[in-house]
Design a protein around this motif. Sequence first.
Motif: not given
Length: 2030
Positions: A565, A592-593, A595, A603, A605, A633-634, A834, A1075, A1077, A1104
């Motif tokens: 995370k 990850y993150g 967009k 996510c 982000s 951000v996962d 996490q 999570p 989401f 998200a």
Amino acid sequence: MSLKVEVISASNVPNLETFGESDPYTTLKYQGISKKTQVIKSDLNPKWNETLEFDLGGVPISGNDQLEVEVKDWERVGRNRLLGTAKVPLADLCRGGTQSKDVDTILMDGNGQPLTQTKLKMKVTYAPPPGQKQAGPAAATTAAGGGGQEVTLDDEGEGEEEEEEEVDPGPPEIDPVTGQPKPRPKKKKKMGKRRFRGKLSNKPQDFQIRIKILEGRQIEGSNIQPVCKVTCFNQVKQTRVQKSTNSPFWNETFFFNFNASPAELFDELLEFTVFNSRKLRSDAMIGSFKMDIGMVWEQGNHAFVNKWLLLGDPEDSMAGAKGYLKFCAIVLGPGDTPPSMSANTTSDESEDIESNLLRPAGVQLRPATFALNVYKCEDIPRMDTAFLQGVKKFFRIGEEIKELVDPYFLMSFAGKEVQTKIMYCNDHPEYNQKLKIGLQFPSMCEKIRLSMKDWDRITEDDVIGTTFLEVSHISSPGDQDKDEGFLPTFGPCFVNFYGSPREFSELPDEYEDLNNGKGEGVAFRGRAMVELKTIGGELPDVPVEDIGSEDVLKVQKFMRKRRFKLHAAFLNATMVSAIDAPVEFEVSIGNYGNKLDDYIAPCASTTQPTNAVFDGSHYYFLPWGGTKPCVVVDAQWEDIAWRLEALNLFEGIIAALESNIEQVKVGVKAKLPTPELAQLLISALDQLVEDCKKPLPTPKKGTHLPTELDTLLTTYRQYEMETLIEMATNLRESATDINEALNEAENFLQILHNLAVEPQNSMPDVIIWMISGEKRIAYYRIPAHTLLYSKNPMYCGRECGKIQAIQMKYPGHKEEKKHDVPALLRIKLWLGLQSEEEAWHQMQKEGEMAVFAETYENQVSILGNWTNRGPMMSRPKFSDSQGKVKLTKEKFVPPPGWQWEGEWYINPELSMLYDKDAGHRTFIDDVYECQMRLPGTNWVESTRPWSNVKGDPSPSKGEMELPAGWVWEDDWQIDLGRAVDEEGFEYCVEATMGGWGSTERRYHLCRRRRWVRSRRLVENMKQKKEKEKHKQAATEGWEYAPLFNMKFHHIERKMDLVRRRRWHRKMVNVDPGAPCFFSMQEADSKSKKKDSDDESEEISQMSAPRMFLQFKNTFKYQLRAYIYQARDILAMDDSGMSDPFARVSFLTQSLRTENIKKSLCPTWDQTLIFEEFEIHGNPRTIEAQPPDIYIELFDHDTFGEPEFLGRAKAHPMVKLDPGDARSPVLQWYEIKRGKDSGGELLAAFELFQMNGKDLPFMPPKRGNLFTVPNGIRPVMQRTGIEVLCWGVRNMKKYQLSSVTSPSIEFEVSGNVVQSNMIKNTKRNPNFGTPHLFFDVMLPKEELYMPPVNIRVRDHRQFGRKPTVGLHVLKSLEKFRIDPVMQGDLDEDDQQAIVGNGPGGEHVVDMPAEGESPKKEEVDYQDIDWWSKYYASIGETEKCQKYLNKDMDKIAVYEFELEKKDGFGEFVDFCETFDLQRGKDDDDEESNIIGQFKGAFKVYPLPSDPNEEIPVKVLGNVPSSEPEDCVIRIYCIRAEGLQPNDPTGLADPYIQIKIGNKSMDSRDNYIPNCLDPVFGTMFEVTTVLPMYKDLTIKVMDYDLVSSDDLIGETVIDLENRLLSKHRATCGLPMSYCIEGPNKWRDAMKPKEVLEEYCKNRNMTLPMFYGNNSAKVGRKVYKLSEFEGAGKVITPDHGPADQRLALHILNTLDLVKEHVEKRPIYNPLQPNIEQGKLVMWVDIFPKSMGEPGPPFDIKARKPKEYMLRAVIYNTVDVILDETSITGEKMSDIYVTGWLQGAEEKQKTDIHYRSLNGEGNFNWRFVFPFEFMPAENCMVVKKKEKFWSLDETEQRLPAIFMIQVWDNDKFSFDDFLGTVELNLNNMPMPSKRAGSCDLKQLPDITMGNTNVKTVSLFEQKRLRGFWPVYDEKNGHRELTGKVEMEIELITKDEADVRPAGKARDEPNMNPVLEPPNRPETSFLWFTSPFKTLRYIIWANYKWYFIIGLLVLLLILLVFLFIYFFPGNFSAWILGNN
């Protein structure tokens, strides 16, 4: 001592027999000695088991030696045929002690191709001589596994942590037992073991690379013609071809100029290649050597000087050394001073090549292979257009959508490149291929380049991303004690690629350079799983091969991923530059993150899009208030925590040590007592020892998987930490000097920095992007490990969970062009597993984490009605902020583990709550009065009579209401400050079209004028209004815009057609870790019927939430910014000044100072008070980490935007209690403009918490402005400043007119003093009354001392006094002196203490007049000025006679005379200050418009005005009238000139210029030379100070075009004339009235001494007789200087003059000297173009006529004649086989002087059957030689079309070669010998004793041979060996008997001799050779051929044949006649 080889067996030997099988046997060859095994008959798998022994004769083996093995097939008849061959290197046996190794090698066939089935087994054993552990200098230890990785670079080697430094340089001693050089005593010297290049600048700058190729030695090959090619980056240059030599002497210099960034240039290659120019180019290369340019840069002085390179064959690593190349290489950056490249003066044979050789230690370059396993790549961005995919989709062709990228992977190293297969349409390719690159190890190249490319069918392939593996990071050279070192190894591990943003565009990528690894990548571009191994001892057979499935499976375990995370809480975003669209911030790690990436789950982000709000002065901020946006951000990555924790541990140790070192440095500056400093240092070392004892993190079993490199690095780090503990403990106990200890501590810091490198960091960096609308604006990149959380605080990242201040950066080159800040962020970041996320939540004690579902309600206006239907509705009714995803409230279902809290509510966008006047305290309302007319009519009121600037309707000025909380300050007024007419109107044709102008035309139909009125804020009403506004906005919350893709605003306008509002619903977590989401339930059946390829549908499945940190408490603060002054800021106006003001920005507010007119050192003395504002968070946190204050300086312009001057950053002193008694201290803050310095700002800052207590009183006011209060402003003191205003020089024109009548204003802290005016600078540029005085109040602390502004004004007609030049003197510190009172002078008797003895009276006995020293006559033959020069620079071989006479030497300065310590640039009388005008653009030369000459003295004055003031120091000055002078300029030589001709050379000559006089030596230019000897003296008369600057230019002669400037230097003659160091004429060591050192000054020594005393206000010298004198307070005796051993010649002058000169030589006066002045070219202003060796004498005419000048003409060479008589050759190898089968040779001998063209050869001795040749042949070679310099002078034209002869100075080497003559093919080369006439090996008296031991040989260690100089010996006769060097070893091929005689040309005329046996055949007389009768040419002498060839060889065949023929005839006759005769006999018929 022996080498034993046991030949065991061979397998699968090739069968060459037609019948049966081969009969193999093995031959071993070592250093010319051959041994062979028994023959094994008819066996293809023979077993010999036979031991062969080589007796080495006491000579140990070296690392270069190898054993040559041949397996042959024995034949009874005919030649034995080769079955296979191999070369076995013996370097592994050099480790010390008895060594053995098993060899199992594959054999090669005759063409060098491997016989893969054929193997040979042997065992090699080596026993070294007793007492010798290592084999000579060539063999050095290579640790096991180290494989020879350290590189020996002489005694500055960087290979080892503890290297050995030789104590005594000098030639090596030879051990008589072993014949090897004895090892010298060595001492230990500490070094950092691994030196990393570090981060290099990406800014392009000028570089010059100089390469000098000196010579080669033992270049492999027979009778080669070597040429050296130098390849530097993308430029290639080559030397001349040298004829027929293995030891070429080139001595050529090449210059390569680049404008490139260090990061780019230092990774490029520098390659030296030697070719044989005779051969065809395909196989012409003999050997080469590669290194990268950065390697040269990393050496001391950025240079290799006089180093040797070991040349090798890059294709055949087993081939061994191909020769040696001596070179110099220098990398020059701007401002660098190049070291001298002059050759060392050691004799050829005594030079120690081994200690100066660049090659691997211990062995020659070994073959190795980098094998890179490429398993897979991930997250590759799209690279191709979707056009074809769109066509296929339209026509329904094809199956699924393909990834639009065709990647392949490349590895490149040292110029070689190899790539994987191409994976088409695949963004996650699995290659599973092994890439191999062969190299010579250790390589001189540092970086392995890994890159991914996208294949394109038509265009060039695009680079996806590039990364580098630094070899030094993934290997270790090892240590001879414990640390064994390791070869480069890496992985299996992912490497990350960075470059330009991932979003694909059809347009060219403006950040493409970032993908090539140039500059900092701004986005993640993918990653690749790779593994690197180094395979030693072999080269790759195939470059690419597939990886086996087993290896692929093994690496799977390294790909295990865990959930991470990444949390971020944004506290403030200020100074936001993007105001056209809502701003959001995106946080990503890897992919990850991101967009804008469609392939990963969305996510939270990004922060919510927010419009920036004006802060009331200049900047914009995002109005987050107490609701701070958070993002999470996962991500899933491999768990490499232990690697990153180790990095964090080291960074913590480094930070602590840096902090402690800084404390000690501050203590040193503050001049703390030594015990306190020692205590600080001891505590720093104690902390370092404790830190180094901390355990390194280890991988957890079952969780972490360490690679081989992890294990090796851990061992290496532990060893280094132990070493550091030991070193720090030793330093703590033994340190005596603080500065030395600090240097050692900084060395520790460097070692720690080298440890804090993690090559296997597969965790991508965290990247924060600022996005405005859909456009990425700015970024910031943070290494992930700095944010990583660990339960052990020791291993936690330094920024984990802490508030950071981040200044966003523009991507790519925009960063350099834009000066504004994109945004400032205060942010908290946290990265962790996490499972450890709870730690982040526990850190957020100041606020509550809240999670909201978010959707936007959208509506459109149709005919004035708002609706969410209809054709205009381009967005769903409810959607995300972009309108891309349909998000209806009903479809939100809380994710598992979450539940709703409360209902949906309207939460308007925060910036809606701010009006257009938000943040303003004063605001100007404006409204436009509009009128119109029809053509030909009058102006009437428009249909829209009142509007705003955009033309929208607005209430009239009478109807406009005053907002609550404001009051009007004045009435409505027409704005006339614009382009309007006198009534304020502006005109246009049509209002909606724009184009307003101030002039009325008939076609204009509309006009308008602007009315303005200002209002002021009343605080309390405003606060009430804001609360009401909040309530009202919360109910409606609509935002309006003309279209959905345009910027929204909160007040509806006429053009608005769409609106939206934001809905939020809060969620709470019931299951920690779940999570958050939303999986949107899409029940709309219509959507299911849509095309399944619709991407937006796929996206809409996930959404998200928004996350916020809601602060419960807010605290109010007040900031006081005390802006006192700035200094040395940039000039932005054409006048050379600026009108500066400062803007101070702090969080959501900013204020500005007043403008200061025309100043570069403004003093504002202003306090800016930031009234009440809120900061959310715990006050204690704010106290510990206060927000940054940014101060930006601007130049105010009446028209246009203010120009940016620079930016400074500061922190306030935080006072949580307003009664805190601490007082802030004014500090200097550096102002930066981009990367350049923009001056300094003196300021202080206080931040008060407003907690109800009274704040300190407001500072006093000056008008409406607050000043800096007394407790903070500097303490003032009465100070006197004396100014010597001497004159102005070199004033350029101002406004096209000359500056002829200047005066100067001096301004200090507002006080101005003006000099008188110069009437005419052309007659006298000095001021008549030069002394000025200030009596001013100045700060007591030097830190706060204001600068001095020096302004030059020119007095012109009509009273105009324009400022024509300006200089800002930043500091007066260096001019500060102690005041001198009148009483002090009386006590001191106005005397200074001089001399070299202590002060005080000396009572001395009067010396008796004794006998003067004995005088001797002197012979000056062969002694010239050059003898003195060479004696002084240490070139003793050129001046031996001069040295023997012990005559004077001169000082030789490697720099300008004025830069010598103690002379202080000769500015002791007055300094030169450059005057500037206008903007300072990139150091333009034209910005300097003249100079001011003057001096300053600063001292305190008594505070009481009635007290006596000190004596004026600058009162006694010489006359300022002009002086006529004779100037003599002696130009000796130049060194290392930049070439200007295409040939790489130059034709230099000297040009001098002083005033309007110019002289040159163009008629005597030196052709084709870069180190010319000028030997030229110029004498010129001039007037000082009018023409004070002497410019000496080195020009390049051109026949056709104008001559080019190579470089120039400028000497200030006035400074030399006025200096107290008497720089006019250097003082010699002795006073001579005759001879080569005759006195040349106009004044005698006694007169000079008297003048010295006068100038220093001392009593005149007093002489006691001739032998002693008193000067000052010291008595000098002549006997002290001229001892008993001193010889006085008749040339020496009287004793009293000699004594006076000796006294002068003890004083700080300029001695006789030469100076080496660097020369510069304006085209490359900071890069030296060479050095000019010269000096200048100045003789004022008022002092009398000067003495005669020195004769410095260059030496001329003498003419010599070399006569060589070739008598005989003996034992020459027989190269031919005659038709009769005899071995024979047709011998002849050639000879020539190397470098000269003429070759001479003997006649041919035909048919030599025993190697003997008889000649009696004379060679005669005339040549020119300089005995004084031991070199031959060769003058010849380079090309036949060359204009000039090029002069070369070469060693005199006589070449003799023996050849075999062939009539129908090329002659065969048999052997050669090189004889240096200065260093000639002695001949042997007898042929039997003549062998190769007579000649020096580096490789055999045979350097101790007897040599003589032929110039002394004159004649030699005997036998010399000749040899051939085919396989790297010399082989004796014959002996030559000759007599060599060297005579001068005059002697040759007296004793003539002809060539060959021509007349005059005398001296000696040569008879024709008495050759055997068998010596003849067969086809010209047929009878001799019959006699000596046929009859001699076949006579018995003839005789036997004749007898047999007679016998056959007899038998025939017998048979023929016998029957008849027999029958007759029977019948009785006889």
